[in-house]
Scaffold this active site. Structure first.
Site, mmCIF file in Angstrom:
data_model
loop_
_atom_site.group_PDB
_atom_site.id
_atom_site.type_symbol
_atom_site.label_atom_id
_atom_site.label_comp_id
_atom_site.label_asym_id
_atom_site.label_seq_id
_atom_site.Cartn_x
_atom_site.Cartn_y
_atom_site.Cartn_z
ATOM 1 N N LYS A 73 -11.503 2.772 2.128
ATOM 2 C CA LYS A 73 -11.368 4.126 2.679
ATOM 3 C C LYS A 73 -12.544 4.474 3.599
ATOM 4 C CE LYS A 73 -8.779 5.769 -1.409
ATOM 5 N NZ LYS A 73 -7.464 6.210 -0.898
ATOM 6 N N THR A 90 -1.973 10.932 1.210
ATOM 7 C CA THR A 90 -1.234 12.189 1.092
ATOM 8 C C THR A 90 -2.170 13.357 1.357
ATOM 9 O OG1 THR A 90 -1.549 11.927 -1.295
ATOM 10 C CG2 THR A 90 0.642 11.477 -0.437
ATOM 11 N N HIS A 139 2.758 0.949 -4.223
ATOM 12 C CA HIS A 139 1.783 1.884 -3.641
ATOM 13 C C HIS A 139 0.554 1.204 -3.075
ATOM 14 C CE1 HIS A 139 3.616 5.633 -5.257
ATOM 15 N NE2 HIS A 139 4.041 4.813 -6.198
ATOM 16 N N LYS A 174 -11.299 12.082 -1.317
ATOM 17 C CA LYS A 174 -10.385 11.048 -1.810
ATOM 18 C C LYS A 174 -11.188 10.180 -2.758
ATOM 19 C CE LYS A 174 -9.692 9.805 2.578
ATOM 20 N NZ LYS A 174 -8.310 9.544 2.867
ATOM 21 N N ARG A 175 -10.542 9.288 -3.487
ATOM 22 C CA ARG A 175 -11.286 8.368 -4.341
ATOM 23 C C ARG A 175 -12.256 7.547 -3.494
ATOM 24 N NH1 ARG A 175 -9.702 7.647 -9.721
ATOM 25 N NH2 ARG A 175 -11.429 6.166 -9.712
ATOM 26 N N LYS A 207 -1.955 17.178 3.485
ATOM 27 C CA LYS A 207 -2.404 18.504 3.017
ATOM 28 C C LYS A 207 -3.333 19.132 4.051
ATOM 29 C CE LYS A 207 -1.886 16.517 -1.529
ATOM 30 N NZ LYS A 207 -2.544 15.740 -2.596
HETATM 31 C C1 26Q Z 1 -3.689 -0.552 -12.775
HETATM 32 C C2 26Q Z 1 -3.904 -1.370 -13.871
HETATM 33 C C3 26Q Z 1 -4.828 -1.033 -14.836
HETATM 34 C C4 26Q Z 1 -5.515 0.171 -14.719
HETATM 35 C C5 26Q Z 1 -5.294 0.997 -13.634
HETATM 36 C C6 26Q Z 1 -4.390 0.630 -12.656
HETATM 37 C C7 26Q Z 1 -4.152 1.515 -11.505
HETATM 38 C C8 26Q Z 1 -4.170 2.907 -11.661
HETATM 39 C C9 26Q Z 1 -3.947 3.746 -10.589
HETATM 40 C C10 26Q Z 1 -3.894 1.010 -10.250
HETATM 41 C C11 26Q Z 1 -3.671 1.860 -9.188
HETATM 42 C C12 26Q Z 1 -3.687 3.229 -9.332
HETATM 43 C C13 26Q Z 1 -3.459 4.179 -8.245
HETATM 44 C C14 26Q Z 1 -3.120 3.847 -7.014
HETATM 45 C C15 26Q Z 1 -2.942 4.859 -5.971
HETATM 46 O O1 26Q Z 1 -3.234 6.032 -6.173
HETATM 47 N N1 26Q Z 1 -2.442 4.465 -4.800
HETATM 48 C C16 26Q Z 1 -2.221 5.433 -3.737
HETATM 49 O O2 26Q Z 1 -0.897 5.911 -3.846
HETATM 50 C C17 26Q Z 1 -0.657 6.979 -2.935
HETATM 51 C C18 26Q Z 1 0.741 7.507 -3.196
HETATM 52 O O3 26Q Z 1 1.696 6.610 -2.752
HETATM 53 C C19 26Q Z 1 -0.845 6.503 -1.510
HETATM 54 O O4 26Q Z 1 -0.722 7.627 -0.673
HETATM 55 C C20 26Q Z 1 -2.221 5.859 -1.313
HETATM 56 O O5 26Q Z 1 -2.309 5.300 -0.021
HETATM 57 C C21 26Q Z 1 -2.432 4.793 -2.372
HETATM 58 O O6 26Q Z 1 -3.752 4.281 -2.276
#
Ligand code: 26Q
Length: 815
Positions: free
Chosen positions: A549, A651, A355, A543-544, A655
């Site tokens: 971004k 995503t 991702h 978004k975050r 929406k």
């Molecule tokens: C990893 C290790 C330790 C703690 C947290 C994490 C961690 C947690 C969540 C790393 C990444 C995430 C989330 C990533 C994320 O949301 N990526 C998004 O995924 C979407 C679905 O595929 C995409 O549409 C976005 O582009 C992408 O940024």
């Protein structure tokens, strides 16, 4: 059909049973609980029938392993999927209650950070709706994504106590509890037949207790399961210590066990490197695999060679990738399979989704930490790597650089993405461009070695939550003009195009948009006491908060417009309302400064009469799924402005599109496919392409000052970050943002996300929006084209592709 009187009795019975109250004494919270439990009654039979259908038919099932499921609220969604909204609204009305008010009492199940977690939730909805046997496995965090408050313009985090009361949507399944072991060491015993027998001794044992949530499909009997694990201590507390009045120490052990599922890590980018995070991952992965193997054995005896014929496991990013060595351990140490057989089973079972493009976000764990916490798993990882390196050296005999780059264990670290690729038969990106970049850059070595594993699965969203539930007015419109089948087959929405020149239809569409904007305006008035005009352009970025971004680009443009109004009071700007919603990871300093900047600019502009109401800026506190459902339907403009090549997919962009907003965006992630489907004339594209970004990156001579010199109004905005215009007393608070853009700090190059390079092009695109919006019919046509083009972005399409091309699972009908 349900009997309304029976439902009334059920609700009142629940109130008595759970709270000891009559209807007249019950709070809205009590009612929410009682109504939810009652709805559960109507789900249970189908849920059990679904389980039976799957067991009876010896079919293949898919399991989606994810550290995050961002489910949001269940009540409204389940009512929609069961087509029970009207009945329940009537029943509550008869009881003197309002369904919307009751729904509003449900806390969001915010067990995820953002895109990745919400994708998992949309996928579950599609699996159930398509009658596909697919389930989720994850962690039942006691505290989900933190609650955000804005205090003096700054983000402050508060714990998300979503389980403060009981959760009526989950069922504790004590019978299915399993144990998970950490630490200790491994001993090897020799069996009589000479085989080695590995045992984990002196390990810390944790109980994993499952809670099941029903995943109700739309207009079908299928009810799948999301199983979330909670950590508990093996033996509550130490009575000896308690009797000695050492109360704290007496509960220490159980607290330590419960720590594992206590809280969601709120950083959605760079790995945290914390041992507790690794513990969370192994905890839910081990519990889930034990559960999957147990049910396989129940239905298919012990012929493990058949395992991949009945089980497919999708790894949602690297977070659950420790599943690969864990299944090896279970198959070898418990089920007594040899390495080769076990390995063949693993690689045929697992598939991995990536991702992210940001190389620094790839998860890796220090060997020491990994080995101390998971000694047996580490042995297996070393052996996987040893065998892999043999193959690599054979294929590329002299390429020592490659051997080092691709080693799963290297530089004192265990590299989870490499482990994922080696141990899976499928590796997918989440949008066409993303997969392309993985193949040509980030995972180039791997694509060369295993081209057959790589594939793309462009993300999608469920139209049930994001259209039918969030925007019932637009749903009714669609029923009327494309027929009702879009709810299960979004591709048919394309036929809306036949109304492109029908002014009545276009007006109707714009009336719906206006209505949704008015509802949002009322919400903003109530919550923030800010007046916004539903006739202004609602321009939304939700978004975050991340530098890539580029929320900062959006604010700089607002500052630019503000200057234009101050310079020329007659500046003809079509009134615009800029809306932001974003949480910053608690330790991400720059992101938090950008939140402060947005709020500071908002305060200044909203309270300056010279602006004449031409601009309003609103920061929505605590952005989450339930508020997202109010925002997407009210948007005219969707801000998708990431540096090209950085957003894997996005995503939210989908929406917005489905709700008729027009995208202002870069050629990044799924934006590219969105433009293809909507027609590029129906969006506002700006900025460098990913190729161009990669070229400047490689050239290494990027200079942000060039853009300030060429464009003096940009130069002015940049200098206003530090000249006290927005913060007389504290002109230094945005110094770091300024320095990061113009000089680069902490060893980074300046403006690594090319905000200045794209600024001018962004301003031009914004001017196009201003111009286009003035022609109401033109805008309506463009909006209609976006809705008509959103069919591809249903998660039903995505899930069908996973089912066919990766999992090889087929629909099962529940009798
Ligand atoms: C990893 C290790 C330790 C703690 C947290 C994490 C961690 C947690 C969540 C790393 C990444 C995430 C989330 C990533 C994320 O949301 N990526 C998004 O995924 C979407 C679905 O595929 C995409 O549409 C976005 O582009 C992408 O940024």
């Amino acid at each position: 059909m349900i009997d309304k009187n029976v439902m009334k009795e059920k609700i009142c019975f629940r109130l008595k049973r759970h709270f000891g109250k009559e209807l007249s004494e019950a709070s809205e919270h009590d009612i929410y609980d009682a109504v939810s439990s009652t709805i559960m009654d109507y789900i249970l039979d189908h849920w059990m029938d679904t389980r039976k259908a799957y067991e009876r038919k010896a079919i293949k099932q898919a399991y989606y392993l994810s550290a995050e499921f961002l489910m949001g609220r269940a009540m409204g969604n389940n009512l929609v999927n069961m087509s029970m909204v009207n009945e329940v609204r009537d029943v509550l009305h008869d009881l003197g209650l309002d369904l919307n008010a009751v729904e509003d009492k449900e806390p969001d199940a915010g067990l995820g950070n953002g895109g990745l977690g919400r994708l998992a939730a949309c996928f579950l909805d599609s699996l159930a709706t398509l009658d596909l046997p697919g389930h989720g496995y994850g962690i039942r965090y006691k505290y989900g994504m933190f609650a955000q408050k804005i205090e003096k313009g700054y983000q402050v985090e508060y714990p998300d106590k979503w389980l403060d009361r009981r959760d009526p949507w989950s069922v504790k399944r004590v019978d299915d509890e399993v144990q998970v072991k950490f630490g200790g060491h491994v001993i090897v015993e020799r069996e009589e037949d000479g085989r080695e027998n590995f045992k984990r001794v002196d390990a810390e044992v944790i109980r994993a207790v499952p809670y099941d949530m029903p995943i109700v499909g739309y207009d079908t009997k299928t009810v799948n399961t999301l199983r979330l694990w909670e950590a508990e201590a093996v033996d509550g507390f130490d009575l000896q210590l308690f009797n000695d009045m050492q109360y704290t120490r007496a509960v220490e052990k159980s607290n330590m066990a419960e720590d594992i599922s206590r809280v969601l890590y709120p950083n959605d980018s760079g790995p945290s490197g914390k041992a507790l995070r690794l513990k969370q991952q192994y905890f839910f992965v081990s519990a889930s695999l034990q559960d999957i193997v147990r049910s396989f054995k129940r239905s298919h005896k012990e012929n493990f060679k058949e395992f991949p014929k009945y089980v497919a496991i999708q790894l949602n990013d690297t977070h659950p990738v420790v599943a690969i060595p864990e299944l090896m351990r279970i198959l070898m140490d418990w089920e007594k399979l040899g390495w080769e057989d076990a390995w063949a089973i693993c690689t045929q079972t697992f598939a991995y989704t990536n991702h992210t493009i940001l190389a620094e976000a790839l998860e890796k764990w220090p060997i020491e930490m990994f080995n101390n916490l998971l000694p047996r798993i580490y042995q297996i990882v070393e052996e996987i790597n040893r065998r892999f390196l043999d193959k690599l050296r054979f294929k590329y005999p002299q390429d020592y650089g490659k051997h080092h780059r691709m080693s799963i264990v290297a530089d004192g670290m265990v590299k989870m993405a490499w482990l994922a690729i080696v141990g899976s038969h499928s590796v997918n990106g989440v949008a066409a461009l993303h997969t392309q970049i993985l193949k040509s850059k980030e995972l180039k070595d791997w694509y060369e070695m295993y081209p057959e594993k790589f594939n793309n699965k462009t993300n999608g969203i469920t139209q049930r939550r994001w259209l039918l539930k969030a925007n019932p007015e637009l749903a009714t419109f669609l029923d009327k003009y494309v027929g009702i089948s879009w709810k299960k087959d979004l591709a048919v929405i394309r036929s809306l195009n036949k109304y492109a020149d029908d002014e009545n239809v276009l007006n109707e569409l714009m009336d719906i948009k206006h209505h949704k904007k008015a509802i949002l305006a009322q919400h903003i008035k109530n919550k923030y006491n800010i007046n916004i005009d539903p006739n202004s352009i609602f321009d939304i970025q939700i978004k975050r908060l991340h530098e890539y971004k580029r929320q900062l680009l959006n604010v700089l443009h607002i500052m630019y417009l503000y200057n234009k109004i101050l310079d020329n009071p007659d500046f003809d700007l079509y009134p615009r309302t800029f809306i932001f919603g974003a949480k910053a990871a608690s330790g991400y300093r720059r992101a938090k400064q950008i939140i402060k900047l947005i709020n500071t600019v908002a305060y200044k502009i909203n309270n300056d009469e010279r602006v004449q109401g031409k601009i309003k800026v609103v920061f929505i506190e605590n952005y989450r799924v339930s508020i997202a459902e109010k925002l997407f339907p009210a948007a005219d403009v969707s801000e998708q402005i990431s540096t090209a090549g950085k957003e894997a997919s996005g995503t939210g962009n989908m929406k917005f599109m489905a709700n008729g907003a027009l995208t202002i965006g870069t050629l990044d992630g799924a934006n590219i496919e969105i433009l293809q489907e909507a027609g590029k004339d129906n969006a506002f594209i700006f900025g460098m392409t990913a190729d161009q970004v990669h070229k400047i990156q490689d050239a290494g001579n990027y200079n942000p000052w060039d853009f300030c010199r060429k464009n003096t109004s940009l130069g002015k905005v940049i200098s206003q970050l530090v000249d006290g215009m927005y913060n007389e007393g504290h002109r230094e608070i945005f110094r770091e943002i300024y320095d990061s853009l113009m000089y680069g700090i902490e060893g980074n190059a300046p403006d690594v996300y090319y905000i200045l390079a794209d600024f001018e092009s962004y301003v031009k695109a914004q001017e196009q929006i201003d111009k286009s919006y003035r022609d109401k019919m033109k805008w309506a046509r463009m909006s209609l084209a976006n809705i008509a083009g959103c069919g591809k972005f249903s998660s039903d399409r995505t899930i069908k592709e996973y089912a066919k091309e990766i999992w090889d699972i087929a629909p099962v009908s529940v009798e």
